[in-house]
Design an enzyme around this catalytic site. Sequence first.
Site, PDB file in Angstrom:
ATOM      1  N   CYS A  48       7.949  46.270  15.606  1.00 31.20           N
ATOM      2  CA  CYS A  48       8.987  45.981  14.774  1.00 31.20           C
ATOM      3  C   CYS A  48       8.468  45.736  13.348  1.00 31.20           C
ATOM      4  O   CYS A  48       7.339  45.165  12.885  1.00 31.20           O
ATOM      5  CB  CYS A  48       9.450  44.481  15.332  1.00 31.20           C
ATOM      6  SG  CYS A  48      10.699  43.695  14.088  1.00 31.20           S
ATOM      7  N   CYS A  51       8.386  41.992  12.300  1.00 31.45           N
ATOM      8  CA  CYS A  51       7.678  40.983  12.675  1.00 31.45           C
ATOM      9  C   CYS A  51       6.326  41.457  13.625  1.00 31.45           C
ATOM     10  O   CYS A  51       5.539  40.602  13.891  1.00 31.45           O
ATOM     11  CB  CYS A  51       8.498  40.007  13.682  1.00 31.45           C
ATOM     12  SG  CYS A  51       8.841  40.872  15.051  1.00 31.45           S
ATOM     13  N   CYS A  66      19.443  63.861  18.155  1.00 30.49           N
ATOM     14  CA  CYS A  66      20.563  63.035  17.382  1.00 30.49           C
ATOM     15  C   CYS A  66      20.197  62.924  15.878  1.00 30.49           C
ATOM     16  O   CYS A  66      21.078  62.080  15.294  1.00 30.49           O
ATOM     17  CB  CYS A  66      21.010  61.869  18.194  1.00 30.49           C
ATOM     18  SG  CYS A  66      19.883  60.465  18.019  1.00 30.49           S
ATOM     19  N   CYS A  95      15.417  43.185  17.901  1.00 33.79           N
ATOM     20  CA  CYS A  95      14.179  42.362  18.151  1.00 33.79           C
ATOM     21  C   CYS A  95      14.335  41.031  18.699  1.00 33.79           C
ATOM     22  O   CYS A  95      15.120  40.467  17.904  1.00 33.79           O
ATOM     23  CB  CYS A  95      13.425  42.466  16.723  1.00 33.79           C
ATOM     24  SG  CYS A  95      11.871  41.921  17.149  1.00 33.79           S
ATOM     25  N   CYS A  98      12.658  38.528  16.102  1.00 32.55           N
ATOM     26  CA  CYS A  98      13.140  38.237  14.542  1.00 32.55           C
ATOM     27  C   CYS A  98      14.429  38.234  14.419  1.00 32.55           C
ATOM     28  O   CYS A  98      15.128  37.980  13.419  1.00 32.55           O
ATOM     29  CB  CYS A  98      12.312  38.918  13.639  1.00 32.55           C
ATOM     30  SG  CYS A  98      12.603  40.706  13.553  1.00 32.55           S
ATOM     31  N   HIS A 101      17.851  44.231  13.084  1.00 30.99           N
ATOM     32  CA  HIS A 101      18.578  45.073  13.930  1.00 30.99           C
ATOM     33  C   HIS A 101      17.762  46.361  13.973  1.00 30.99           C
ATOM     34  O   HIS A 101      17.079  47.032  13.099  1.00 30.99           O
ATOM     35  CB  HIS A 101      19.756  45.504  13.006  1.00 30.99           C
ATOM     36  CG  HIS A 101      20.704  46.688  13.194  1.00 30.99           C
ATOM     37  ND1 HIS A 101      21.568  46.733  14.162  1.00 30.99           N
ATOM     38  CD2 HIS A 101      20.538  47.970  12.873  1.00 30.99           C
ATOM     39  CE1 HIS A 101      21.999  47.947  14.454  1.00 30.99           C
ATOM     40  NE2 HIS A 101      21.460  48.734  13.511  1.00 30.99           N
ATOM     41  N   HIS A 104      21.198  51.205  18.365  1.00 28.72           N
ATOM     42  CA  HIS A 104      22.030  50.999  19.274  1.00 28.72           C
ATOM     43  C   HIS A 104      21.556  51.826  20.563  1.00 28.72           C
ATOM     44  O   HIS A 104      20.595  52.739  20.602  1.00 28.72           O
ATOM     45  CB  HIS A 104      23.365  51.705  18.804  1.00 28.72           C
ATOM     46  CG  HIS A 104      24.159  50.758  18.008  1.00 28.72           C
ATOM     47  ND1 HIS A 104      23.863  51.141  16.610  1.00 28.72           N
ATOM     48  CD2 HIS A 104      24.903  49.790  18.140  1.00 28.72           C
ATOM     49  CE1 HIS A 104      24.718  50.321  16.023  1.00 28.72           C
ATOM     50  NE2 HIS A 104      25.301  49.373  16.731  1.00 28.72           N
ATOM     51  N   ASP A 108      23.637  58.104  27.367  1.00 27.42           N
ATOM     52  CA  ASP A 108      23.613  59.492  27.643  1.00 27.42           C
ATOM     53  C   ASP A 108      22.216  60.213  27.340  1.00 27.42           C
ATOM     54  O   ASP A 108      21.841  61.238  26.983  1.00 27.42           O
ATOM     55  CB  ASP A 108      24.345  60.241  26.440  1.00 27.42           C
ATOM     56  CG  ASP A 108      24.068  59.804  25.069  1.00 27.42           C
ATOM     57  OD1 ASP A 108      23.055  59.104  24.947  1.00 27.42           O
ATOM     58  OD2 ASP A 108      24.661  60.268  24.005  1.00 27.42           O
ATOM     59  N   ARG A 116      19.574  56.228  26.072  1.00 31.62           N
ATOM     60  CA  ARG A 116      19.025  56.689  24.740  1.00 31.62           C
ATOM     61  C   ARG A 116      19.147  55.603  23.772  1.00 31.62           C
ATOM     62  O   ARG A 116      20.065  54.942  23.290  1.00 31.62           O
ATOM     63  CB  ARG A 116      19.821  57.861  24.320  1.00 31.62           C
ATOM     64  CG  ARG A 116      19.523  58.362  22.721  1.00 31.62           C
ATOM     65  CD  ARG A 116      20.206  59.359  22.668  1.00 31.62           C
ATOM     66  NE  ARG A 116      21.548  59.479  22.428  1.00 31.62           N
ATOM     67  CZ  ARG A 116      22.353  59.222  21.419  1.00 31.62           C
ATOM     68  NH1 ARG A 116      21.930  58.877  20.167  1.00 31.62           N
ATOM     69  NH2 ARG A 116      23.829  59.090  21.769  1.00 31.62           N
ATOM     70  N   CYS A 118      18.537  54.487  20.546  1.00 33.84           N
ATOM     71  CA  CYS A 118      18.606  55.390  19.163  1.00 33.84           C
ATOM     72  C   CYS A 118      18.182  54.263  18.315  1.00 33.84           C
ATOM     73  O   CYS A 118      19.024  53.464  17.693  1.00 33.84           O
ATOM     74  CB  CYS A 118      20.117  55.733  19.194  1.00 33.84           C
ATOM     75  SG  CYS A 118      20.610  56.788  17.614  1.00 33.84           S
TER      76      CYS A 118
HETATM   77 FE    FE Z   1      10.969  41.600  14.793  1.00 34.32          FE
END
Ligand code: FE
Length: 130
Positions: A48, A51, A66, A95, A98, A101, A104, A108, A116, A118
């Site tokens: 991450c 963090c 993709c 995560c 922390c 974001h 997603h 597929d 997947r 992504c």
């Molecule tokens: Fe994190």
Amino acid sequence: MGRKVEKSEEEWKRELDAEQYRVLREKGTEAPFTGKHYETRMAGTYVCAGCGKELFVSGDKFDSGCGWPSFARPAGEVEERRDLSQGMVRTEVLCPDCGGHLGHVFEDGPKPTGLRYCINSASLKFRPRE
Ligand code: FE
């Protein structure tokens, strides 16, 4: 619910660059085919960018076409949450430590997981295997 890593927005803004902040803290999405780890193929671990928690490993990365780094599974625990934004039904990946974001997960991906993950490059830091 507390998180292992909690910081004020001011602290996050100071520690992250603008793109990392936009993606991790404001749930932004980087433009496809632009992220620095889209084509990374070296052996190592993706942690991450907020963090340092280990999130994905190179052995699970695959070329989805993709435009974002794609993984068949997480390395360990991640948080998944239903996301109804932008007129779509998606599963957001965060995560767990922390709350940043990451991206997603879609159904597929290649067998055997069929998944997947992504993930935005901006949410990740790559640590090459030593
Ligand atoms: Fe994190």
